[in-house]
Design a protein around this motif. Structure first.
Motif, PDB file in Angstrom:
ATOM      1  N   GLU A   1       0.796  -1.357  -0.093  1.00 10.62           N
ATOM      2  CA  GLU A   1      -0.183   0.080  -0.002  1.00 10.62           C
ATOM      3  C   GLU A   1       0.924   1.212  -0.017  1.00 10.62           C
ATOM      4  O   GLU A   1       0.364   2.221  -0.375  1.00 10.62           O
ATOM      5  N   LEU A   2       2.195   1.054   0.454  1.00 11.84           N
ATOM      6  CA  LEU A   2       2.780   2.401   0.723  1.00 11.84           C
ATOM      7  C   LEU A   2       4.059   2.334  -0.167  1.00 11.84           C
ATOM      8  O   LEU A   2       4.664   1.184  -0.649  1.00 11.84           O
ATOM      9  N   GLU A   3       4.680   3.238  -0.745  1.00 14.34           N
ATOM     10  CA  GLU A   3       6.086   3.497  -1.235  1.00 14.34           C
ATOM     11  C   GLU A   3       6.848   4.596  -0.887  1.00 14.34           C
ATOM     12  O   GLU A   3       6.363   5.464  -0.080  1.00 14.34           O
ATOM     13  N   VAL A   4       8.235   4.556  -1.260  1.00 14.58           N
ATOM     14  CA  VAL A   4       9.025   5.728  -0.703  1.00 14.58           C
ATOM     15  C   VAL A   4       9.370   6.479  -2.140  1.00 14.58           C
ATOM     16  O   VAL A   4       9.686   5.590  -3.244  1.00 14.58           O
ATOM     17  N   ILE A   5       9.391   7.911  -1.822  1.00 15.06           N
ATOM     18  CA  ILE A   5       9.751   8.720  -3.135  1.00 15.06           C
ATOM     19  C   ILE A   5      10.551   9.820  -2.286  1.00 15.06           C
ATOM     20  O   ILE A   5      10.757   9.984  -1.056  1.00 15.06           O
ATOM     21  N   GLU A   6      11.250  10.543  -3.174  1.00 12.55           N
ATOM     22  CA  GLU A   6      12.368  11.367  -2.711  1.00 12.55           C
ATOM     23  C   GLU A   6      11.800  12.774  -2.939  1.00 12.55           C
ATOM     24  O   GLU A   6      11.126  13.142  -3.849  1.00 12.55           O
ATOM     25  N   VAL A   7      11.569  13.691  -1.860  1.00 17.78           N
ATOM     26  CA  VAL A   7      11.194  15.043  -2.071  1.00 17.78           C
ATOM     27  C   VAL A   7      12.008  15.890  -1.393  1.00 17.78           C
ATOM     28  O   VAL A   7      12.885  15.677  -0.464  1.00 17.78           O
ATOM     29  N   THR A   8      11.758  17.432  -1.556  1.00 17.26           N
ATOM     30  CA  THR A   8      12.509  18.314  -0.890  1.00 17.26           C
ATOM     31  C   THR A   8      11.741  18.878   0.315  1.00 17.26           C
ATOM     32  O   THR A   8      10.261  19.035   0.017  1.00 17.26           O
ATOM     33  N   ASN A   9      12.323  19.058   1.309  1.00 13.17           N
ATOM     34  CA  ASN A   9      11.400  19.903   2.489  1.00 13.17           C
ATOM     35  C   ASN A   9      11.212  21.364   2.310  1.00 13.17           C
ATOM     36  O   ASN A   9      12.280  21.819   2.096  1.00 13.17           O
ATOM     37  N   ALA A  10      10.155  21.741   2.356  1.00 10.60           N
ATOM     38  CA  ALA A  10      10.016  23.084   2.124  1.00 10.60           C
ATOM     39  C   ALA A  10      10.668  24.108   3.113  1.00 10.60           C
ATOM     40  O   ALA A  10      11.059  25.175   2.726  1.00 10.60           O
ATOM     41  N   LEU A  11      10.863  23.827   4.212  1.00 12.94           N
ATOM     42  CA  LEU A  11      11.623  24.486   5.261  1.00 12.94           C
ATOM     43  C   LEU A  11      13.045  24.491   5.341  1.00 12.94           C
ATOM     44  O   LEU A  11      13.872  25.427   5.757  1.00 12.94           O
ATOM     45  N   THR A  12      13.574  23.346   5.030  1.00 12.97           N
ATOM     46  CA  THR A  12      14.983  23.254   5.093  1.00 12.97           C
ATOM     47  C   THR A  12      15.890  23.167   4.022  1.00 12.97           C
ATOM     48  O   THR A  12      16.802  23.404   3.754  1.00 12.97           O
ATOM     49  N   GLY A  13      14.855  22.723   2.674  1.00 15.26           N
ATOM     50  CA  GLY A  13      15.544  22.675   1.419  1.00 15.26           C
ATOM     51  C   GLY A  13      16.340  21.346   1.345  1.00 15.26           C
ATOM     52  O   GLY A  13      16.609  20.900   0.313  1.00 15.26           O
ATOM     53  N   ASN A  14      16.293  20.418   2.429  1.00 12.74           N
ATOM     54  CA  ASN A  14      16.909  19.056   2.195  1.00 12.74           C
ATOM     55  C   ASN A  14      16.074  18.162   1.419  1.00 12.74           C
ATOM     56  O   ASN A  14      14.764  18.176   1.500  1.00 12.74           O
ATOM     57  N   VAL A  15      16.865  17.482   0.668  1.00  8.88           N
ATOM     58  CA  VAL A  15      16.058  16.226  -0.068  1.00  8.88           C
ATOM     59  C   VAL A  15      16.294  14.845   1.028  1.00  8.88           C
ATOM     60  O   VAL A  15      17.145  14.675   1.338  1.00  8.88           O
ATOM     61  N   SER A  16      14.994  14.240   0.924  1.00  7.40           N
ATOM     62  CA  SER A  16      15.082  13.112   1.780  1.00  7.40           C
ATOM     63  C   SER A  16      13.877  12.102   1.222  1.00  7.40           C
ATOM     64  O   SER A  16      13.000  12.486   0.460  1.00  7.40           O
ATOM     65  N   SER A  17      13.663  10.956   1.888  1.00  6.58           N
ATOM     66  CA  SER A  17      12.514  10.016   1.526  1.00  6.58           C
ATOM     67  C   SER A  17      11.204  10.391   2.251  1.00  6.58           C
ATOM     68  O   SER A  17      11.451  10.744   3.182  1.00  6.58           O
ATOM     69  N   VAL A  18      10.390  10.331   1.676  1.00  7.35           N
ATOM     70  CA  VAL A  18       9.026  10.116   2.187  1.00  7.35           C
ATOM     71  C   VAL A  18       8.135   8.947   1.841  1.00  7.35           C
ATOM     72  O   VAL A  18       8.329   8.317   0.889  1.00  7.35           O
ATOM     73  N   ILE A  19       7.515   8.618   2.802  1.00 10.88           N
ATOM     74  CA  ILE A  19       6.515   7.330   2.816  1.00 10.88           C
ATOM     75  C   ILE A  19       5.219   7.937   2.429  1.00 10.88           C
ATOM     76  O   ILE A  19       4.621   8.538   3.262  1.00 10.88           O
ATOM     77  N   VAL A  20       4.709   7.493   1.255  1.00 13.80           N
ATOM     78  CA  VAL A  20       3.323   7.963   1.051  1.00 13.80           C
ATOM     79  C   VAL A  20       2.429   6.576   0.464  1.00 13.80           C
ATOM     80  O   VAL A  20       3.010   5.417   0.137  1.00 13.80           O
ATOM     81  N   GLU A  21       1.098   6.893   0.586  1.00 15.20           N
ATOM     82  CA  GLU A  21       0.264   5.927   0.056  1.00 15.20           C
ATOM     83  C   GLU A  21       0.344   5.665  -1.715  1.00 15.20           C
ATOM     84  O   GLU A  21       0.780   6.772  -2.444  1.00 15.20           O
ATOM     85  N   ARG A  22       0.739   4.241  -1.938  1.00 11.75           N
ATOM     86  CA  ARG A  22       0.964   4.143  -3.389  1.00 11.75           C
ATOM     87  C   ARG A  22      -0.338   4.243  -4.092  1.00 11.75           C
ATOM     88  O   ARG A  22      -1.646   3.800  -3.969  1.00 11.75           O
TER      89      ARG A  22
END
Length: 119
Positions: free
Chosen positions: A30-51
């Motif tokens: 049901e879930l997947e990992v995607i890479e996104v940018t944090n709006a507050l820090t500008g850091n890119v990291s993984s996010v777990i979201v609903e597939r």
């Protein structure tokens, strides 16, 4: 390690297995990992979201396989160390994705920390 995100009434419950924290790899239908940018820090990291699920002969398609449409969803941004921070993921038509952390009260209720000792 198996992790169950439990809920009440109208909120969905998910089950996932964390395979690795560096890089973040999970096992879930049901879930997947995607890479996104944090709006507050500008850091890119993984996010777990609903597939996103579409009918396909080969199974569910990932966001990238489907092409991108503007959307807003919720998920957990992994800080790369110890915490999964809850917030909103905004995707535009060009597949650009931005994570916006939830307000402080929601963070206190929804964040899940303490994973650095697990893997």
């Amino acid at each position: 390690m198996d992790t169950n995100l439990k809920s009440t009434n109208s909120v969905k419950t998910y089950s996932l297995k964390i395979i690795s924290l560096s890089p973040l790899v999970i096992e879930s239908n049901e879930l997947e990992v995607i890479e996104v940018t944090n709006a507050l820090t500008g850091n890119v990291s993984s996010v777990i979201v609903e597939r996103k699920v579409q009918k396909s002969k080969t199974g569910p398609l990932s966001n990238k396989e489907q092409g991108c449409t503007s959307s807003i969803s919720n998920g957990y941004w992994y800080d790369g160390n110890d915490c999964f921070m809850y917030g909103t993921i905004v995707t535009d038509n060009n597949c650009n994705q931005l994570f916006i952390p939830a307000d402080e009260t929601t963070q206190i209720l929804m964040n899940d920390c303490g994973w650095s000792d697990v893997a």
